[in-house]
Design an enzyme around this catalytic site. Sequence first.
Site, mmCIF file in Angstrom:
data_model
loop_
_atom_site.group_PDB
_atom_site.id
_atom_site.type_symbol
_atom_site.label_atom_id
_atom_site.label_comp_id
_atom_site.label_asym_id
_atom_site.label_seq_id
_atom_site.Cartn_x
_atom_site.Cartn_y
_atom_site.Cartn_z
ATOM 1 N N GLY A 35 0.669 -1.211 0.039
ATOM 2 C CA GLY A 35 -0.060 0.009 -0.013
ATOM 3 C C GLY A 35 0.789 1.259 0.016
ATOM 4 O O GLY A 35 0.327 2.218 -0.774
ATOM 5 N N ASP A 56 10.809 -6.914 -1.759
ATOM 6 C CA ASP A 56 9.470 -7.353 -1.439
ATOM 7 C C ASP A 56 9.347 -9.016 -1.879
ATOM 8 O O ASP A 56 10.183 -9.081 -2.877
ATOM 9 C CB ASP A 56 8.302 -6.733 -2.185
ATOM 10 C CG ASP A 56 6.965 -6.943 -1.342
ATOM 11 O OD1 ASP A 56 6.360 -6.052 -0.889
ATOM 12 O OD2 ASP A 56 6.495 -8.345 -1.651
ATOM 13 N N LEU A 65 -5.940 -5.094 -4.025
ATOM 14 C CA LEU A 65 -6.142 -4.438 -4.939
ATOM 15 C C LEU A 65 -6.799 -3.084 -4.600
ATOM 16 O O LEU A 65 -6.940 -2.217 -5.389
ATOM 17 C CB LEU A 65 -6.936 -5.126 -6.212
ATOM 18 C CG LEU A 65 -6.269 -6.331 -6.786
ATOM 19 C CD1 LEU A 65 -7.179 -6.717 -8.054
ATOM 20 C CD2 LEU A 65 -5.098 -5.899 -7.425
ATOM 21 N N HIS A 66 -7.607 -3.149 -3.698
ATOM 22 C CA HIS A 66 -8.393 -1.965 -3.258
ATOM 23 C C HIS A 66 -7.334 -0.769 -2.884
ATOM 24 O O HIS A 66 -7.859 0.506 -2.611
ATOM 25 C CB HIS A 66 -9.338 -2.168 -2.112
ATOM 26 C CG HIS A 66 -8.719 -2.053 -0.710
ATOM 27 N ND1 HIS A 66 -9.024 -0.987 0.408
ATOM 28 C CD2 HIS A 66 -7.792 -3.068 -0.163
ATOM 29 C CE1 HIS A 66 -8.279 -1.340 1.454
ATOM 30 N NE2 HIS A 66 -7.715 -2.352 1.186
ATOM 31 N N CYS A 182 0.772 -7.494 10.885
ATOM 32 C CA CYS A 182 0.841 -8.769 9.805
ATOM 33 C C CYS A 182 -0.545 -8.395 8.914
ATOM 34 O O CYS A 182 -0.987 -9.264 8.540
ATOM 35 C CB CYS A 182 0.683 -10.014 10.312
ATOM 36 S SG CYS A 182 1.826 -10.335 11.493
ATOM 37 N N CYS A 318 -13.008 -15.183 14.695
ATOM 38 C CA CYS A 318 -13.449 -13.889 15.273
ATOM 39 C C CYS A 318 -14.010 -13.066 13.832
ATOM 40 O O CYS A 318 -14.282 -13.836 12.900
ATOM 41 C CB CYS A 318 -12.698 -12.869 16.206
ATOM 42 S SG CYS A 318 -11.174 -12.579 14.944
#
Lengths: 356, 356, 80, 80
Positions: A35, A56, A65-66, A182, A318
């Site tokens: 991001g 990376d 992708l967002h 994470c 959760c």
Amino acid sequence: MNLERYSRQTQLKEFGLEAQEKLSVAKILVIGAGGLGVPALTYLNAMGVGTLGIVDNDVVSLSNLHRQVSYYESEVGEPKVTSLIKKLKVQNSDTKLVAHHTFLTTENALELIAQYDLVLDASDNFPTRYLVNDACVILKRPFVYGALHSFEGQVSVFNYQNGPTYRCIFPTMPNPAEIPNCDENGVLGVVPGIIGSLQALEAVKVITGIGEVLSGKFLLFDGLSQNYQKINFKKVAGNITITALKDSYEFNCAVPQASVSAQQFAELLQSEKIQLLDVRTTEEYHHYHIADSIHIPLSDLESNLEKIDYSKTIYVICQSGIRSQKAIHLITAIKPEVRLVNIEGGINKLKSYALR
Amino acid sequence: MNLERYSRQTQLKEFGLEAQEKLSVAKILVIGAGGLGVPALTYLNAMGVGTLGIVDNDVVSLSNLHRQVSYYESEVGEPKVTSLIKKLKVQNSDTKLVAHHTFLTTENALELIAQYDLVLDASDNFPTRYLVNDACVILKRPFVYGALHSFEGQVSVFNYQNGPTYRCIFPTMPNPAEIPNCDENGVLGVVPGIIGSLQALEAVKVITGIGEVLSGKFLLFDGLSQNYQKINFKKVAGNITITALKDSYEFNCAVPQASVSAQQFAELLQSEKIQLLDVRTTEEYHHYHIADSIHIPLSDLESNLEKIDYSKTIYVICQSGIRSQKAIHLITAIKPEVRLVNIEGGINKLKSYALR
Amino acid sequence: MKVLLFGIAKDIIGASEYEVPTQPKPPSTVKELKDVLVVLFPEFSKLSSFAIAVNSEYAGEEVFLHLNDEIAIIPPVSGG
Amino acid sequence: MKVLLFGIAKDIIGASEYEVPTQPKPPSTVKELKDVLVVLFPEFSKLSSFAIAVNSEYAGEEVFLHLNDEIAIIPPVSGG
């Protein structure tokens, strides 16, 4: 150097050809092509930074992708570095683009960073952030820090001209259970665009000497209110005398914790009778839950441990997969021998498979 | 709607599936596919806005690439809208992308804007900005404003829920001579990335209702210092009762002013003896100038008009092509019959040709 | 005594601003403020590392507080 | 009396901050401040349209000024 290409910024009195020249010979290493790394690299490349290294070892996933806007739908599964370098190359063929297909580790950090003038920390976890800090302090490299949480962001320039470091504001790495990590916590898609671009801006200021670098100042951005806070902080002398990396910077991401993807779990549910522990709030549980699950909200877990059958595997769920990890840490601390499995992405991800 | 794709933002409590659903049915019109439009459109597309319209009639030029990061070197000369839509499509195939290959005009503004829920003003000149404002007020559409100057940016949301408008802070369009316009002033490449992303953030807030919209607040960003100022301002009642557009919003961009490109001028210089007026400062002039030019700094021009031969064409040059335009306005006001020619991009551009 | 909350601190308290109770007596140092927060919101006790700023200056535990100070609670965040 | 400068105002004065002379007497209204600027920097007379903010509030010409006010001069900018 093509002068027309950069004419809109070289015509700025405070910038000029001199600053452009400095960019063209600069070497910047960006840790992380997610991001933050995507916008930071994109703008550094467009503005004419001579050499850009990218560290990376991840592949593109659909849920990236967002916010990781350089990746295409068709590239899901491809290494991020490969995919990103393709676009950077056609945008600016003059840039020397160096792919480092690895994560930053205690083994490679010093050797990698030593090859660059400046580091831009666009990583997504605490161990890497503390490793970047310590390696930059040892090698005397400034680094531009950026980090995100939901609608918020933080930016600062650390270790600049002997200035304060990351450890001067956050001395020690938080414990696994206390802070989401994470890539598990959500973020509004455009927030990394803002923070990554601010990092690119600071990198350019450090390299060219224009303006006032955000050193000794910690910027807090809140996207919901567009409030900006700048906190002044000072150097703690002991933090710049590091001479060697720690043996390990690892924590829960790396600690082997059994987990299944929501998809695998959905299939499991069809075929097996399993013990499922749901640690969400009562409200969330009533809104939607899986039949035959044991419901103990995380906040009540310690006082309700007797409700669980420790002879059988415990699947923990959760809403998004964070609290379930905390629950596993908590139970493991008390019952180290029990088999616990986390359901990645929680109910959110499970629903997305069910509803597809 | 693919739920996994947006899971990192739908898992945010304040956002959730409800906000994602609102984005997916929203229609946003972006005016301009340049420095601000590129990041704004890229993030709105990635975050899942259902319909995105783009109004632009420009083609990609080499000097765009340092800040308009979606365009490739090979696309110089291509229409921006075409080139940008290609990338948006492969990034998110669910978005309905609508190309409007036109500039915004008094003829098409109302019809275009009426088809959308919200406008994002990413234009680069005052006439369009005032036209966007008036059309949005007439049609009761909120619009997200962003604008740049060198290292600075401005952001606000105008006409939101009957709130203040652009004219409530800047009542009337500035005159041609007073403010650089028409993409003539420089900008550091990453600044539009920051401002365009902030505009996308505000657009998402308006559409989804999350957070506190930047309405009645005018954000000033200074990249050199990373200072942020938020100015409160109020609605001026008369500004929201506009019922029709003005007949014309044009000014100097459209006023016919003779000019030559730096390249054409470089060729002219080889072949002809011409009268060249250099209006830069003495310092700039001494640093570099063209032989046989008349030097009168812009600030001294009015008191030195006798140095010019008005029987011949006057070519006017400065560093980047802005002050030379002002000089032409000034001389034209006093001597309307004289033939004046501006050298586009000034010495900067001329040098870039010479040095290639 | 107004406290601005960031990161996980905002999630713990459930708001971006919090008015610290000043009755029977307001916390007089950063340390006392931390103790008040832990009592009122036990989850704070699990945060080993967070910064506090007073009037836009990083503040150690010994720093004195006044009623009109602007206080910010800044936990580290890791997302990228 | 400190004035923050933006856009073309920064270019005219050549700095991002300017200390307005308070001798023989400081400007007492926004209108008087504008007049002072025009006298000291004639290029300001050519700006037909710019906003002034006092303590982060948009301020009309009639607004009174005090020595410790934070003043910002905000011309429109058009770049995109």
